[in-house]
Design an enzyme around this catalytic site. Sequence first.
Site, mmCIF file in Angstrom:
data_model
loop_
_atom_site.group_PDB
_atom_site.id
_atom_site.type_symbol
_atom_site.label_atom_id
_atom_site.label_comp_id
_atom_site.label_asym_id
_atom_site.label_seq_id
_atom_site.Cartn_x
_atom_site.Cartn_y
_atom_site.Cartn_z
ATOM 1 N N LYS A 68 10.721 41.399 -59.824
ATOM 2 C CA LYS A 68 11.341 41.422 -61.151
ATOM 3 C C LYS A 68 12.813 41.767 -60.989
ATOM 4 O O LYS A 68 13.198 42.488 -60.068
ATOM 5 C CB LYS A 68 10.687 42.466 -62.062
ATOM 6 C CG LYS A 68 9.268 42.146 -62.490
ATOM 7 C CD LYS A 68 9.251 41.142 -63.630
ATOM 8 C CE LYS A 68 7.840 40.964 -64.169
ATOM 9 N NZ LYS A 68 7.806 40.049 -65.326
ATOM 10 N N ASN A 82 6.336 34.859 -80.026
ATOM 11 C CA ASN A 82 5.891 33.648 -79.347
ATOM 12 C C ASN A 82 4.434 33.754 -78.898
ATOM 13 O O ASN A 82 3.615 32.878 -79.192
ATOM 14 C CB ASN A 82 6.801 33.368 -78.146
ATOM 15 C CG ASN A 82 6.371 32.143 -77.353
ATOM 16 O OD1 ASN A 82 5.425 32.203 -76.579
ATOM 17 N ND2 ASN A 82 7.052 31.033 -77.536
#
Length: 335
Positions: free
Chosen positions: A16, A137
């Site tokens: 990440k 979303n």
Amino acid sequence: MSLKCALINIPFGGGKGGITIDPKTLSEAELKRLSEEYISRLFDVIGPYKDIPAPDVNTNPKVIRWMVERYASIAKEKKMDQKNVYGAFTGKPTDLYGLSIREFATGYGGSIVLLGLLSKLKLSKKKVTVAVQGFGNVGYYFSKYASRAGLSIVSLSDSKGAIINNNNDALDIDLVMECKRKQGYLAGCYCVGGVCDINKGKVITNDAILELPVDVLVPAALENVISKSNMKNIKAKIIVEMANSPVTPVAYEYLSRKGVYIIPDILSNSGGVIGSYIEWKQNVTSERYSDQKALLLLESILSEVFEQIWEMSVLRKISIKEAAVVLALSRLLEK
């Protein structure tokens, strides 16, 4: 992320990266320069067979476009092979060889896994009620596809609160989203059967939606929303972790002892990274995926993994989450 990728058996890792900044404080020009400079500094450690960036918090196809274009520009300056340049990123716009299903892959994948569990439990889809905390979303697309499959989405929430119809009827997901887009929030979007009526529902809090007497609870927004403070008030018998770590360890242990089925985030929200894998795969090979072909592959991967997890859960008499972690770790050890 490493566990998630191992669980679904795709050749990605768990790295990440990001920038500590509030993008809302930047102009578009500033955000573009920041995105491009980020890639300039990371260029040597990313690539189609190295680390592969994908959109996450506060990123979108526009930001990815800036990054991809900068990466391609530097690769050209360095006279690198242009063949696989676009495989260095996923979540790209479709005109940059992105995958159109990537936008809804996470939510769609979550609905597939839930349907798999309902089938194992022999529960009729038409009788299952669902509350979804979070209508961004992921929450929207999960609700959309779960509703299409026959489940009743009776309550939804955004950052300003949750909505529920007075008579607990299933919400019309697309109409609710259309209403939200028009006014900017969910309150008043009591849409059922093709009609929205401001008098047919009420607003409840984001805490209250978690405690509704529904069959399935879907935390799809924030982490740690189900904790020691509210775990005894949870009435749902199935929890689908569409957010990352929405159930704290203490709450998980308590609810599991009470017989609640908790589908862990490393399985339920893995549709997004599967979408990334399919996008990457078509970028680095000559194979191309239509939406239908991509969705069938996504569904196939998730269905197969769920079957393996369920079999291990039953055989070893452990929870779905424990079985998922055991399977993921065993695959990591094999490699």
